[in-house]
Write an enzyme that holds these catalytic residues in place. Structure first.
Site, PDB file in Angstrom:
ATOM      1  N   CYS A  37       0.850  -1.193   0.000  1.00  0.00           N
ATOM      2  CA  CYS A  37       0.000   0.000   0.000  1.00  0.00           C
ATOM      3  C   CYS A  37       0.886   1.244   0.000  1.00  0.00           C
ATOM      4  O   CYS A  37       2.118   1.157   0.034  1.00  0.00           O
ATOM      5  CB  CYS A  37      -0.924   0.016   1.217  1.00  0.00           C
ATOM      6  SG  CYS A  37      -0.031   0.024   2.795  1.00  0.00           S
ATOM      7  N   CYS A  40       3.486   1.614   2.676  1.00  0.00           N
ATOM      8  CA  CYS A  40       4.772   0.938   2.434  1.00  0.00           C
ATOM      9  C   CYS A  40       5.723   1.860   1.673  1.00  0.00           C
ATOM     10  O   CYS A  40       6.925   1.883   1.944  1.00  0.00           O
ATOM     11  CB  CYS A  40       4.547  -0.343   1.640  1.00  0.00           C
ATOM     12  SG  CYS A  40       3.553  -1.595   2.488  1.00  0.00           S
ATOM     13  N   ASP A 469      -9.815  10.598 -27.993  1.00  0.00           N
ATOM     14  CA  ASP A 469      -9.007  10.583 -29.208  1.00  0.00           C
ATOM     15  C   ASP A 469      -9.975  10.523 -30.387  1.00  0.00           C
ATOM     16  O   ASP A 469     -11.129  10.114 -30.228  1.00  0.00           O
ATOM     17  CB  ASP A 469      -8.092   9.354 -29.191  1.00  0.00           C
ATOM     18  CG  ASP A 469      -7.377   9.151 -30.510  1.00  0.00           C
ATOM     19  OD1 ASP A 469      -6.742  10.101 -30.988  1.00  0.00           O
ATOM     20  OD2 ASP A 469      -7.477   8.037 -31.062  1.00  0.00           O
ATOM     21  N   ASP A 668      -7.266   4.526 -28.602  1.00  0.00           N
ATOM     22  CA  ASP A 668      -7.063   3.177 -29.136  1.00  0.00           C
ATOM     23  C   ASP A 668      -5.661   2.930 -29.664  1.00  0.00           C
ATOM     24  O   ASP A 668      -5.340   1.816 -30.062  1.00  0.00           O
ATOM     25  CB  ASP A 668      -8.055   2.900 -30.268  1.00  0.00           C
ATOM     26  CG  ASP A 668      -7.628   3.566 -31.568  1.00  0.00           C
ATOM     27  OD1 ASP A 668      -7.228   4.755 -31.518  1.00  0.00           O
ATOM     28  OD2 ASP A 668      -7.690   2.916 -32.630  1.00  0.00           O
ATOM     29  N   ASP A 672      -1.797   7.134 -27.744  1.00  0.00           N
ATOM     30  CA  ASP A 672      -2.670   7.466 -26.616  1.00  0.00           C
ATOM     31  C   ASP A 672      -2.163   6.886 -25.302  1.00  0.00           C
ATOM     32  O   ASP A 672      -2.689   7.242 -24.240  1.00  0.00           O
ATOM     33  CB  ASP A 672      -4.091   6.932 -26.875  1.00  0.00           C
ATOM     34  CG  ASP A 672      -4.709   7.486 -28.148  1.00  0.00           C
ATOM     35  OD1 ASP A 672      -4.577   8.703 -28.367  1.00  0.00           O
ATOM     36  OD2 ASP A 672      -5.306   6.719 -28.914  1.00  0.00           O
TER      37      ASP A 672
END
Length: 783
Positions: A37, A40, A469, A668, A672
């Site tokens: 976490c 840590c 996009d 896609d 991106d």
């Protein structure tokens, strides 16, 4: 000293007032194993920062790597390694640099990182999976025996209890060992977390039950009745928490997948040209000034400048633009892009970290590293809940001992102590999030939506801004014939037939789109001769004795053809986002064809639905301003940011987040990936690049962006379920703990025995599961 750009992105803080200059600092880059976490991360950074001579220490939770800048004259890597190990974590072998080092370093540069970090990550995942499977297999019979309460013959006798002890020992001392180790580490640093809760609850239940089996007389009740045991509680808690850890590990591994996919875009070898000799050599052996030959269908090895040849190059990984870019001598080329139609020879200009591909990799790493882990309510509350529960249990023990110091009083006081810890065990609390996430992600999969874990769901539920996009997301991602304008006596079919026949020999995507469009309209192509192609201009061929010339107005003008009569129509089509091409037949202007990447059938509907959800929408694309605005106008999107490079998209995402927006980036392509990684929620179209899907938090596998509103609604429903689960888990604790401690006994005579506490804990877990299962009905009717 101000932290570097990379350090700033990772949250690095200066640890010394006057550190040496960067050039005098050594750098250690090592993987850290065992972090669970954000607490840590803080522990490791604090431990490293306390070492004398350390300038900055940054720990990236997403990549599980620590980057430390230190004065080598005052400390050593060995001292840093000891500091990490003293903090309770493991440190892996040295890493020469990030994954960026894998991208074509110049000769003599440090070698690419070994597989050790990936192996460490895999080993951790394998260990979690092994521990969970073992715990689940052993816990199942343990639950049957423990919850039978005598219904199974012999289950409540000495043999049955001994069998439970053996089974529970396997779980607690085997898979459960990690929680005790991490809880001890937290205690050494005077803090607590969910590991502390797990260790306290399971440890108390296991220790009490073990003593009750081995020395039953110590806790014996009246008439020699054997004390109850709670082995099933200890086993169930460890198993459920391990399941949650396993799900988190799988979600975190997506960053490594994204970076490896980006690095894989660069070919391993290149065809180097020296005089009349051509040799295939490793890309890492190239130096600036080398000449490299790239054939059609091959990826370009590194950044450079074309010196010979002409071709169309697919640069969508950089720009997102579906149309290829024509290259001729003097044009720049980028490593990782795809050469399509002709052979190119280019001179190497950039290598290694200087290349555009390396910058994309760096942007993805920094974006993932700078994304703060979503704080789970259970983790936040555990910081005060654990000491409170332990304090209440201890007070209960002392209070009951103060009333009766006899052996019976000791048994009663111990029973109160264990009852408090058992009922406070984070079984329902630990199950609240993973149960809802499991059902929500399962329902999403049925709907064609891949949701990568609870953090993605929680962030998606808060999204108020969606950045799209264009190419391949709002549009189909490939050019298609949209308009045919005949002129000068030819009808449309005759014009299409001549164009399709001439372009049939072309490998240019625009030409292929014209041929495909003609065939779709029922117009066939015949053979052509005397084919000529001019990169960036157009083509010319003879079709059934007629000379056909197709391309730009300048290309027609070079053949003595005036395109002025159709310039206005070409301007109109260009304004709508199409790419017009003029056609001349036998030296006379004969028509105009337009090719465009059109919006998908569901794009406008999706935009409308998102607005109904109260979400702001914008388009961010590498395509040309004019084309982007034409598509945006058609879809009803008012805000458009065009001509943006991959790093620019990530910067726009960061700017939106800086002004307080919860941002979802939808894309896609490879270009991106940095923006998908840097957004609060990265959403990839399932038909897009594997790298984009790996970098994203959510993938729309079925139906494209038409599933986006459904994904966001499902995320909101799942988070509402998680909140309900947590509410009831805490209410159960608030009501149950005082009763278990015996606070109400003087007034009502109520006591919650460990048996009832165990039953109540189980009931709370069942209620959490049943509430989570309601998500199975999400949009079932609509489906």
């Amino acid at each position: 000293m101000e932290p570097t750009t990379e350090a700033a992105a990772l949250g690095t803080r200066p640890e010394r007032a006057a550190p040496p200059a960067d050039g005098d600092l050594a750098v250690m880059d090592r993987p850290i194993v065992g972090m669970t976490c954000s607490a840590c991360v803080r522990r490791v950074e604090k431990a490293l920062g306390a070492v004398d001579g350390v300038s900055t220490a940054a720990v990236n939770f997403a990549t599980e790597r620590a980057t430390v800048r230190f004065d080598a004259s005052r400390t050593s890597e060995a001292a840093l390694v000891r500091a990490v190990e003293d903090a309770g974590y493991q440190i892996g072998p040295a890493v020469p640099g990030s994954a960026i080092m894998s991208v074509a370093e110049p000769a003599g540069a440090p070698s690419a990182p070994s597989a050790a970090p990936a192996e460490l990550v895999d080993a951790e995942a394998v260990g979690l999976r092994r521990d969970f499977i073992l715990a689940a297999i052993v816990t199942l019979p343990l639950l049957v025996l423990g919850m039978a309460h005598g219904a199974i013959p012999g289950s409540d006798g000495q043999i049955g209890r001994a069998v439970q002890l053996v089974l529970a020992s396997i779980v607690v001392l085997g898979p459960g060992h990690r929680f005790f180790r991490l809880a001890w580490s937290a205690a050494r640093h005077r803090t607590s977390d969910m590991n502390t809760l797990v260790a306290l609850g399971t440890g108390a239940a296991y220790a009490y039950s073990t003593i009750a089996v081995l020395v039953p007389g110590l806790f014996a009740h009246g008439h020699g009745a054997a004390p109850h045991v709670y082995f099933e509680a200890a086993g169930a808690i460890i198993t459920f928490v391990l399941l949650g850890k396993l799900l988190e590990r799988r979600a975190k591994n997506r960053l490594a997948d994204a970076v490896r996919g980006l690095v894989a875009l660069q070919p391993r070898t290149a065809r180097r040209v020296r005089g009349e000799t051509e040799d295939d050599v490793p890309v890492a052996s190239l130096v600036r000034g080398d000449l490299v030959l790239v054939r059609p269908g091959e990826r370009i090895a590194t950044d450079g400048e074309v010196v010979r040849g002409a071709s169309a190059v697919d640069e969508s990984m950089l720009t997102g633009e579906s149309m290829p870019v024509d290259k001729a001598p003097g044009a720049s080329v980028v490593g990782g892009t795809l050469n399509q139609s002709g052979a190119l020879t280019f001179v190497v200009r950039k290598l290694g970290k200087e290349t555009a591909l390396a910058r994309i990799v760096e942007a993805v790493e920094q974006a993932q590293g700078s994304k703060a882990p979503i704080a789970r309510l259970a983790d936040v509350i555990s910081s005060w809940f654990v000491p409170t529960v332990l304090g209440l249990a201890t007070l209960s023990l002392i209070a009951w001992l103060a009333v009766d110091w006899s052996a019976t009083g000791l048994a009663t006081a111990t029973e109160r102590f264990v009852s408090v810890l058992v009922i406070a065990c984070p079984c329902a609390l630990g199950l609240a999030t993973p149960a809802a996430v499991a059902v929500g992600t399962g329902r999403g999969a049925e709907l064609g939506i891949l949701l990568k874990g609870g953090a993605a769901l929680e962030a998606a539920s808060h999204v108020d801004t969606v950045l799209f996009d264009k190419t391949g997301t709002l549009t189909a991602g490939k050019p298609a014939l949209t308009d045919v304008v005949a002129y000068g006596g030819l009808d449309e079919r005759a014009l299409l037939g001549l164009v399709a026949s001439a372009e049939n020999q072309s490998e240019h995507p625009i030409g292929r789109a014209m041929v495909t469009g003609a065939l779709a309209r029922g117009v066939s192509a015949t053979s052509a001769t005397e084919f000529i192609s001019s990169a960036g201009d157009g083509i010319e061929a003879s079709v059934e004795g007629r000379r056909v010339r197709i391309g730009t107005s300048a290309w027609l003008a070079s053949g003595g053809v005036d395109s002025a009569p159709l310039e206005a129509e070409a301007e109109r089509l260009a304004g709508e986002g199409s790419t017009p091409s003029f056609v001349a037949v036998d030296g006379a202007l004969s028509g105009l064809l337009a090719v465009a990447d059109r919006p998908t059938a569901h794009a406008r509907e999706t935009v409308t639905e998102l607005r109904a959800l109260g979400i702001e929408i914008a388009m961010v694309t590498g395509d040309r301003e004019r084309t982007a605005r034409a598509v945006a106008a058609e879809l009803g999107i008012e805000r458009v940011i065009a001509g943006v490079r991959p790093e620019g998209k990530a910067a726009i995402v960061a700017a939106e987040r800086a002004r307080g927006r919860i941002v979802a980036m939808v894309g896609d392509g490879v270009n991106d990936a940095p923006a998908l990684a840097g957004a609060d929620v990265g959403i990839a179209i399932g038909t897009g690049a594997d790298i984009a899907i790996a970098a994203a938090d959510i993938a729309l596998l079925d139906g494209g962006i038409a599933k986006l509103p459904t994904a966001l609604r499902l995320a909101r429903a799942t988070l509402a379920t998680i909140r309900t689960n947590l509410f009831w888990a805490f209410v159960y604790n608030v009501i149950g703990i005082p009763i278990a401690a015996g606070v109400l006994y003087p007034f009502t005579g109520w006591l919650l025995s460990p048996v009832l506490a165990s039953g109540a804990m189980s009931l709370s877990s069942v209620s959490v599961l049943l509430n989570s299962l309601r998500l199975r009905r999400f949009e079932r009717r609509a489906r």
